[in-house]
Design an enzyme around this catalytic site. Structure first.
Site, PDB file in Angstrom:
ATOM      1  N   ARG A 161       0.889  -1.334  -0.007  1.00  0.00           N
ATOM      2  CA  ARG A 161       0.031   0.026   0.302  1.00  0.00           C
ATOM      3  C   ARG A 161       0.865   1.177   0.015  1.00  0.00           C
ATOM      4  NH1 ARG A 161      -2.296  -3.569  -1.260  1.00  0.00           N
ATOM      5  NH2 ARG A 161      -4.095  -4.348  -0.403  1.00  0.00           N
ATOM      6  N   SER A 213     -10.862  -0.657   3.255  1.00  0.00           N
ATOM      7  CA  SER A 213      -9.979  -0.929   4.461  1.00  0.00           C
ATOM      8  C   SER A 213      -9.573   0.217   5.046  1.00  0.00           C
ATOM      9  CB  SER A 213      -9.056  -1.980   4.246  1.00  0.00           C
ATOM     10  OG  SER A 213      -9.542  -3.135   3.839  1.00  0.00           O
ATOM     11  N   GLU A 304      -4.920   3.743   6.333  1.00  0.00           N
ATOM     12  CA  GLU A 304      -4.688   3.715   4.937  1.00  0.00           C
ATOM     13  C   GLU A 304      -5.387   4.939   4.417  1.00  0.00           C
ATOM     14  OE1 GLU A 304      -5.455  -0.160   3.165  1.00  0.00           O
ATOM     15  OE2 GLU A 304      -5.902   0.508   1.241  1.00  0.00           O
TER      16      GLU A 304
HETATM   17  C1  LIG Z   1     -15.703  -0.327  -1.248  1.00  0.00           C
HETATM   18  C2  LIG Z   1     -14.066  -0.012  -1.272  1.00  0.00           C
HETATM   19  C3  LIG Z   1     -13.308  -1.105  -1.602  1.00  0.00           C
HETATM   20  C4  LIG Z   1     -11.807  -0.965  -1.508  1.00  0.00           C
HETATM   21  N1  LIG Z   1     -11.218  -2.007  -1.787  1.00  0.00           N
HETATM   22  C5  LIG Z   1      -9.726  -1.863  -1.994  1.00  0.00           C
HETATM   23  C6  LIG Z   1      -8.828  -2.762  -2.055  1.00  0.00           C
HETATM   24  O1  LIG Z   1      -9.281  -4.386  -2.343  1.00  0.00           O
HETATM   25  N2  LIG Z   1      -7.513  -2.716  -2.319  1.00  0.00           N
HETATM   26  C7  LIG Z   1      -7.431  -1.503  -2.087  1.00  0.00           C
HETATM   27  O2  LIG Z   1      -5.692  -1.424  -2.432  1.00  0.00           O
HETATM   28  N3  LIG Z   1      -7.894  -0.270  -1.990  1.00  0.00           N
HETATM   29  C8  LIG Z   1      -9.041  -0.681  -1.794  1.00  0.00           C
HETATM   30  N4  LIG Z   1      -9.979   0.292  -1.638  1.00  0.00           N
HETATM   31  C9  LIG Z   1      -9.296   1.853  -1.278  1.00  0.00           C
HETATM   32  C10 LIG Z   1      -9.243   2.727  -2.689  1.00  0.00           C
HETATM   33  O3  LIG Z   1     -10.225   2.223  -3.679  1.00  0.00           O
HETATM   34  C11 LIG Z   1      -7.773   2.518  -3.345  1.00  0.00           C
HETATM   35  O4  LIG Z   1      -7.035   2.863  -2.358  1.00  0.00           O
HETATM   36  C12 LIG Z   1      -7.790   3.467  -4.607  1.00  0.00           C
HETATM   37  O5  LIG Z   1      -6.648   2.994  -5.245  1.00  0.00           O
HETATM   38  C13 LIG Z   1      -7.721   5.113  -4.524  1.00  0.00           C
HETATM   39  O6  LIG Z   1      -7.915   5.509  -5.687  1.00  0.00           O
HETATM   40  P1  LIG Z   1      -8.589   6.900  -5.567  1.00  0.00           P
HETATM   41  O7  LIG Z   1      -8.303   7.549  -7.253  1.00  0.00           O
HETATM   42  O8  LIG Z   1      -9.969   6.846  -5.044  1.00  0.00           O
HETATM   43  O9  LIG Z   1      -7.606   7.924  -4.773  1.00  0.00           O
HETATM   44  P2  LIG Z   1      -8.493   9.258  -3.866  1.00  0.00           P
HETATM   45  O10 LIG Z   1      -9.233   8.736  -2.735  1.00  0.00           O
HETATM   46  O11 LIG Z   1      -8.782  10.113  -4.441  1.00  0.00           O
HETATM   47  O12 LIG Z   1      -6.870   9.808  -3.172  1.00  0.00           O
HETATM   48  C14 LIG Z   1      -6.434   8.859  -2.344  1.00  0.00           C
HETATM   49  C15 LIG Z   1      -4.751   9.760  -2.105  1.00  0.00           C
HETATM   50  O13 LIG Z   1      -4.294   9.447  -3.201  1.00  0.00           O
HETATM   51  C16 LIG Z   1      -3.851  10.847  -4.124  1.00  0.00           C
HETATM   52  N5  LIG Z   1      -3.877  10.667  -5.404  1.00  0.00           N
HETATM   53  C17 LIG Z   1      -4.951  10.397  -6.029  1.00  0.00           C
HETATM   54  N6  LIG Z   1      -4.797  10.426  -7.245  1.00  0.00           N
HETATM   55  C18 LIG Z   1      -3.246  10.823  -7.629  1.00  0.00           C
HETATM   56  C19 LIG Z   1      -2.415  10.925  -8.465  1.00  0.00           C
HETATM   57  N7  LIG Z   1      -2.588  10.643  -9.678  1.00  0.00           N
HETATM   58  N8  LIG Z   1      -1.099  11.279  -8.427  1.00  0.00           N
HETATM   59  C20 LIG Z   1      -0.569  11.174  -6.872  1.00  0.00           C
HETATM   60  N9  LIG Z   1      -1.475  11.284  -5.872  1.00  0.00           N
HETATM   61  C21 LIG Z   1      -2.743  10.924  -6.291  1.00  0.00           C
HETATM   62  C22 LIG Z   1      -4.743  11.913  -3.218  1.00  0.00           C
HETATM   63  O14 LIG Z   1      -4.029  12.947  -3.329  1.00  0.00           O
HETATM   64  C23 LIG Z   1      -4.755  10.845  -1.848  1.00  0.00           C
HETATM   65  O15 LIG Z   1      -3.629  11.493  -0.988  1.00  0.00           O
HETATM   66  C24 LIG Z   1     -11.327   0.251  -1.427  1.00  0.00           C
HETATM   67  C25 LIG Z   1     -12.313   1.419  -1.371  1.00  0.00           C
HETATM   68  C26 LIG Z   1     -13.559   1.193  -1.136  1.00  0.00           C
HETATM   69  C27 LIG Z   1     -14.553   2.577  -1.255  1.00  0.00           C
END
Ligand SMILES: Cc1cc2nc3c(=O)[nH]c(=O)nc-3n(C[C@H](O)[C@H](O)[C@H](O)COP(=O)(O)OP(=O)(O)OC[C@H]3O[C@@H](n4cnc5c(N)ncnc54)[C@H](O)[C@@H]3O)c2cc1C
Length: 310
Positions: A161, A213, A304
């Site tokens: 992660r 998570s 996380e």
């Molecule tokens: C129902 C559910 C299930 C999930 N299951 C999993 C799972 O199985 N495994 C897992 O790993 N995660 C899981 N997640 C968590 C999440 O989906 C992941 O962490 C996902 O990769 C976050 O991406 P995001 O674009 O939504 O990031 P955001 O929530 O928009 O941002 C998260 C962080 O990343 C940064 N960020 C976003 N885009 C960029 C970029 N282009 N460059 C630099 N920084 C950036 C933001 O500034 C912030 O600090 C789950 C979430 C939910 C709601």
């Protein structure tokens, strides 16, 4: 100049569905547009926050006093075993595109919400697959210098992660290249994708108001606790890590309600907005969980989910 909107509600832009307003909000898709926003923020001395799909983030009830810039989808290009993807593309679209091209490797990432850039930054993973295993290069823009640099795999420092980009918050992932396995059977890949999504759904409704998570699975040294986990679940710990959900359950917090927030009765590492939660409710519940797990089991949980504006 890129359009800046004022007083934009952040809650609908996140899967938690909580949080106040961004003083300013913009959408950008590449280095030029992002640089414009960064320059504006610097000139006007405004704090800046980069948002992807909003699935791993908790915005404060008071909102964010500067500019929130959301990265919107760029493109996906497939060439042989390689897929080049813009940061704003939903990860799920990448999983389907790989399947369509008969490329295997990332099918078990099906159902992880959020953007591709967010997944690369956090090395998103599930069921034994992590995106970082397949990333061969990443283009990132440094907010501090305005320079774009291409990182090869070895420079990305992917581990559980995390990545080089998470450790260096001034870096914004613009795009990345994945190298997958050629010759995958499309029908089989589709079946794995659908089964993976069904498994996720059976463990927890995936459209719940949450961020997945909440805590990372901690490394636990306490032999007694490791043995208890094995006895209780019939599984050995992986790399010395125990599931945060098991630890939270172990201290009796499964289903615990605080204001409008709840530890999920189904999956205790999911903290839920039951519909009326404020960000403060979620933070207080998270704090209670951390304190109880530390005091009763001597284990330090680390979030996380990213807290913003607190
Ligand atoms: C129902 C559910 C299930 C999930 N299951 C999993 C799972 O199985 N495994 C897992 O790993 N995660 C899981 N997640 C968590 C999440 O989906 C992941 O962490 C996902 O990769 C976050 O991406 P995001 O674009 O939504 O990031 P955001 O929530 O928009 O941002 C998260 C962080 O990343 C940064 N960020 C976003 N885009 C960029 C970029 N282009 N460059 C630099 N920084 C950036 C933001 O500034 C912030 O600090 C789950 C979430 C939910 C709601």
């Amino acid at each position: 100049m890129i359009a800046l909107r004022e007083h934009v509600s952040l809650a609908p832009l996140t899967t938690f569905k909580v949080g106040g307003e961004a003083r300013y909000y913009a959408e950008a898709s590449g280095a030029i547009e992002l640089s414009e926003v960064f320059d504006y923020a610097e000139k006007h001395k405004l704090p800046l926050w980069v948002l992807g799909g909003g699935s791993n983030i908790l915005f404060a009830d008071k909102g964010f006093p500067g500019i929130v810039v959301r990265i919107v989808p760029g493109g996906i290009k497939v060439k042989g075993a390689k897929i080049m993807v813009g940061a704003g593309v939903p990860l799920m679209n990448v999983v389907w595109s790989a399947k369509d091209a008969g490329l295997s490797g990332i099918e078990k990432l099906a159902g992880i919400p959020g953007s591709f850039g967010g997944a690369v930054r956090g090395n998103a993973g599930a069921f034994g697959t992590e995106i970082g295993q397949y990333v061969t290069s990443v283009k990132a823009l440094d907010q501090k210098t305005g320079m774009v640099h291409e990182y090869i795999q070895a420079e990305c420092e992917f581990s559980y992660r995390t990545s080089h980009f998470k450790k260096h918050p001034s870096l914004v992932v613009l795009s990345a290249e994945l190298t997958l396995h050629e010759g995958g059977d499309e029908a089989l890949l589709e079946r794995i994708i659908k089964e993976t999504m069904a498994t996720r759904e059976s463990k927890h409704p995936q459209d719940a108001k949450c961020a997945g998570s909440f805590f990372m699975n901690p490394v636990v040294k306490d032999e007694h606790l490791l043995k208890e986990f094995e006895k209780d679940t019939g599984n050995a710990s992986k790399d010395g890590k125990l599931p945060a959900g098991w630890l939270i359950d172990h201290v009796g917090l499964r289903g615990k309600v605080l204001g409008g927030a709840q530890v999920s009765p189904k999956h205790p590492n999911y903290l839920l907005n039951t519909g009326t939660a404020t960000a403060a409710d979620i933070v207080m519940l998270a704090s209670l969980v951390k304190t109880r797990v530390r005091d009763e089991l001597g284990v330090k949980l680390q979030e996380e989910v990213q807290f913003v504006g607190f």
